[in-house]
Design an enzyme around this catalytic site. Structure first.
Site, short mmCIF file in Angstrom:
data_model
loop_
_atom_site.label_atom_id
_atom_site.label_comp_id
_atom_site.label_asym_id
_atom_site.label_seq_id
_atom_site.Cartn_x
_atom_site.Cartn_y
_atom_site.Cartn_z
N GLU A 109 0.82 -1.21 0.00
CA GLU A 109 0.00 0.00 0.00
C GLU A 109 0.85 1.26 0.00
O GLU A 109 0.71 2.13 0.85
CB GLU A 109 -0.97 -0.01 1.19
N GLU B 1 -4.34 -10.40 0.41
CA GLU B 1 -5.15 -10.26 1.62
C GLU B 1 -6.60 -10.54 1.25
O GLU B 1 -7.07 -10.10 0.19
CB GLU B 1 -5.05 -8.84 2.22
#
Length: 831
Positions: free
Chosen positions: A251, A314
């Site tokens: 991220e 994820e």
């Protein structure tokens, strides 16, 4: 701190490679020798030896090279040596060798020796799939933060071993080091015990990643910093066979800096693929690694041939009561070759030990720390499969079942034919023993074993069990239970450990015995201005005329109720509910049952041994109509029929459709026939087998670190609550119920419109038992905890619903709850 000779081994890179047939190997070693002196070194010899697991040398003679290094410089020597048919390393078969690298002086003295474990394996992306040793593996993984409940980010070897032990026993084979390289000992342990590791660089700029003009990923001022962290990770961890994928970070946006780190890794270590989630399908990621992609996104990706696999970096956000619809994910993953698994977020609830002023321990979380008025994300890091001290959370049992490698399919249950499917990547099923048993209404009836399962990886075979001939008894149902256990002990996994199980309902049925109504004792109906009273041989009950509630039920002098069944449409919001604003969006249902307006309560004597009481009410949520019918028989059985007829169908879905009642606290002993022993929900029940379970009411409460809905049981045929004298109340589904029982109320678990940093110590058991007898409760969801809703197929849209259950008081001198549950009585048919 450490000290080295002036001429010493500064670095080494040891790889155990495999040829194109994945049979023979090559030991590839690069050794860098540094000279710290200003003058040229003397003559040295670099020597490389290789030892197997029994510490025997694999090489006929060590590999050697003459070494002479200029002053204040270093030089690298490379060795390549063929190894015939080495034992290969995988997460299932973590075969390791030891490479010893020595530096020997001209006088023959050994000045330095370093060693590393070596695993011969080959990792590649080919044909759109991730291959290990030529086999397309499936990543059944988790994301793992380093966390220990007393020491925070400092994790002991004891806790690391406990993590690996649980992962191996719960069918997890892969770990992503979210979001930084872990302590070096972790990789040594994953090498030894066998886990696939995605090693992730410590690069994240979460708050800036979505701003193209502000992201660091495309800012040349930060290129060196990005490269520095990437290089340090690769250089430190490059010798570990368990590291099969490098991750560029997490991220942190995307841009030229990640293109640079990708190119550097492939130049330094072409033996491993590289992934980065924000790169999506751009060239600088070898794996498409989305996070929290929904099931339909996976189906869209798999609908056509791709140049790289999809592995969810994820998914299945395990925050609080979560991990719904996991089986649905894996139905799609298992059915598509380019979908190669995913890594659940995440492994451990990141809570810290704390103690109240009264000495009660609890888990503290983010919202408990920091200065006042400084915002935190409350309990957001309480999102693990295990608690901080590594006790399994209820959803971990679902993961264990869904992740299991051995699948059993019914071929012909009548003749005992099953197909056994081996979904291990490298393990033959000869390591396991199959055990089967048949249960009749939860009671063992027959059992057997099958010792010889010669089924290769990704193969299957039809077997036939020698099941006994069974004459079905009235009202009984029969389940065939299959389990697979290890024959021999392995590191961290004992012999007899169950690695997989399945359950099948056998095609055997005979209707339960119908009650002979003519032989039931008589009942009398009485009334007053306040209530209707029904009296039988050993019981009496009262239904209030104002509320329509069965307010008293006395059996053999024992009061069974504190408050009778009342409509209930609400559940205490779970973390996923708060994430999608369910506590506000569905608020209309919170008090809808309690605030109903009773329109009529009518009673009539249907026959001398049966009384019918009909209750009609209006629900304020959309002016729906709610009807309850009690049919009371002389046996003490009370059939409760419930029907909801909606008014405004544009309302949000019902969180649950059911009835709630309370019993005196003395009814502490619970037994049920349904899914268990742990909690289960509509979209999370694959991991709970149907059986007969028993315990205390208090044991049904699961102490989620932030209190919320918990303890539900699905597919319940019957549930019985008894006191220490053996007097009890039986509830029988017609046919199935969703049930929970607590020494708390629903309000005790409900924080209201927003989270308030509550903990387990805020809950105090009440002097009652709340018994919820529901038709259904909406699923828990789990795609994310910040907006994703429960999947539509596990929701209760506003429409007409009806269901029924039977209440029956009993004592230990009578028949058992199981025997009483088989009885069939006619229903009134509602309003």
């Amino acid at each position: 701190m450490f000290s080295t000779p002036h001429v010493h081994i500064r670095d080494f890179f040891v790889r155990g490679e495999l040829d194109d047939d994945y049979r023979d190997g090559a030991l590839e070693v690069a050794v860098t020798v540094r000279n710290l002196l200003p003058q040229t070194s003397g003559n040295y010899t670099v020597q490389v030896d290789l030892f197997d697991a029994e510490k025997r040398s694999v090489l006929e003679r060590p590999l050697t090279a003459a070494v002479r290094v200029d002053g204040n410089s270093e030089t690298t020597w490379e060795f390549v040596h063929e190894i015939v048919a080495p034992a290969r390393w995988t997460a299932e078969t973590p075969n390791l060798y030891t490479a010893a690298i020595s530096l020997v002086s001209a006088e023959g003295g050994t000045t330095e020796v370093v060693s590393t474990r070596v695993g011969f394996r080959r990792v590649e992306v080919r044909g759109g799939q991730l291959l290990v040793n030529g086999v397309p593996i499936t990543m059944k993984g988790v994301n793992r933060h380093e966390h220990e409940p007393r020491t925070g980010r400092v994790v002991s070897e004891e806790y690391m071993l406990r993590d690996i032990e649980l992962m191996k026993r719960f069918n997890i084979n892969a770990v992503r080091t979210s979001h930084y390289p872990n302590v070096p000992r972790w990789y040594e342990l994953t090498d030894e015990y066998g886990l696939y590791v995605i090693d992730e660089a410590n690069i994240e700029s979460h708050g800036m990643e979505h701003h193209p003009d502000g992201t660091l990923a495309d800012n040349p001022d930060w290129t060196e910093a990005f490269l520095e962290r990437t290089v340090r990770m690769v250089e430190r961890d490059k010798n570990h066979p368990s590291v099969i994928i490098w991750s560029l970070g997490n991220e942190a946006g995307d841009g030229a800096n990640f293109e640079a780190t990708y190119a550097w890794i492939h130049g330094r270590d072409p033996s491993r693929p590289v992934q980065y989630e924000p790169a999506r399908r751009r060239p600088h990621t070898d794996i498409f690694a989305p996070m929290y992609a929904r099931i339909h996104h996976l189906e869209e990706y798999a609908a056509e041939e791709r140049d790289r696999p999809l592995i969810l970096c994820e998914y299945a956000h395990a925050m609080g009561n979560s991990v719904g619809n996991l089986q649905d994910y894996w139905d799609v993953i298992d059915g598509n070759r380019q979908l190669q698994g995913g890594l659940i977020w995440d492994w451990v609830d990141q809570g810290l030990y704390a103690v109240t002023a009264d000495g009660e321990e609890y888990w503290a979380y983010g919202g408990d720390f920091g200065p006042q008025l400084i915002p935190s994300d409350r309990n957001f890091l309480i999102n693990g499969l295990v608690s901080p001290d590594r006790q399994p959370n209820p959803h971990f049992w679902e993961v264990r079942k869904v992740y299991q490698y051995i699948k059993t399919r019914a071929v012909d249950l009548a003749t005992g034919q099953l197909r056994v499917v081996n979904r291990y990547d490298f393990t033959d099923l000869s390591r396991f023993e199959m055990r089967w048993s048949i249960a009749a209404n939860g009671e063992p009836l027959a059992e057997g074993r099958l010792f010889d399962l010669q089924i290769a990886p990704y193969d299957s075979a039809v077997i036939r069990l020698r099941l006994p001939a069974i004459e079905p008894q009235p009202g009984a149902e029969y389940f065939l239970n299959i389990e697979y256990v290890t024959k021999d002990a392995a590191p961290l996994v004992p012999a007899g450990h169950r690695v997989a199980w399945d359950q099948f309902k056998l095609p055997l049925h005979a209707p339960g015995p119908a009650a002979d109504l003519s032989r039931l004792p008589p009942v009398t109906l009485g009334e007053s201005d306040e209530a209707y009273l029904v009296t039988g041989d050993r019981f009496r009950l009262r239904v209030d005329r104002a509320t329509g509630v069965l307010s008293s039920f006395v059996y053999d002098g024992t009061e069974l109720t504190r408050s009778g069944p009342q409509p209930n449409f609400w559940r205490a919001p779970i973390d996923n509910d708060f994430g999608n604003d369910m506590q506000r969006r569905h608020r209309v249902w919170r008090r809808a049952g309690a605030e109903r307006l009773v329109m009529s309560v009518d009673a009539r004597q249907r026959r001398d041994n049966a009384v019918q009481i009909d209750v009609a009410a209006t629900i304020p949520a959309g002016f729906a109509k709610h009807y309850t019918t009690y049919t009371v028989y002389g046996s003490g059985d009370v059939i409760v029929e419930i029907r909801l007829v909606p008014g405004d169908t544009a309302l949000p879905e019902l969180p649950r459709f059911g009835m709630t009642m309370t019993l005196p606290a003395e009814f502490e002993h619970i037994q049920w026939y349904g899914r268990g022993p742990h909690e289960s929900y509509w979209d999370r029940k694959t991991g709970a087998a149907v059986g007969v379970y028993r315990g205390t009411v208090m044991e049904q409460y699961f102490p989620y670190i932030r209190p919320q809905e918990n303890g539900n049981k699905t597919d319940v045929r019957w549930v019985a609550l008894t006191n220490s004298s053996g007097v009890g109340l039986l509830a029988v589904g017609m046919p199935l119920l969703s049930v929970s029982a607590h020494h708390f109320t629903i309000d005790d678990f409900d924080e209201g419109l927003q989270k308030r940093n509550r903990h387990t110590y805020h809950l105090k058991p009440r002097d009652l038992v709340t018994l919820n007898l529901d038709w259904k409760q909406m699923g828990v969801g789990g795609d994310t905890s910040w907006g994703a809703r429960t999947h539509p197929e596990y929701m209760l849209p506003v429409r007409e619903y009806s269901y029924a259950f039977r209440l029956r008081p009993f004592s230990r001198t009578e028949a058992t709850p199981e025997e009483l549950s088989r009885l069939r009585l006619p229903v009134a048919g509602g309003q």
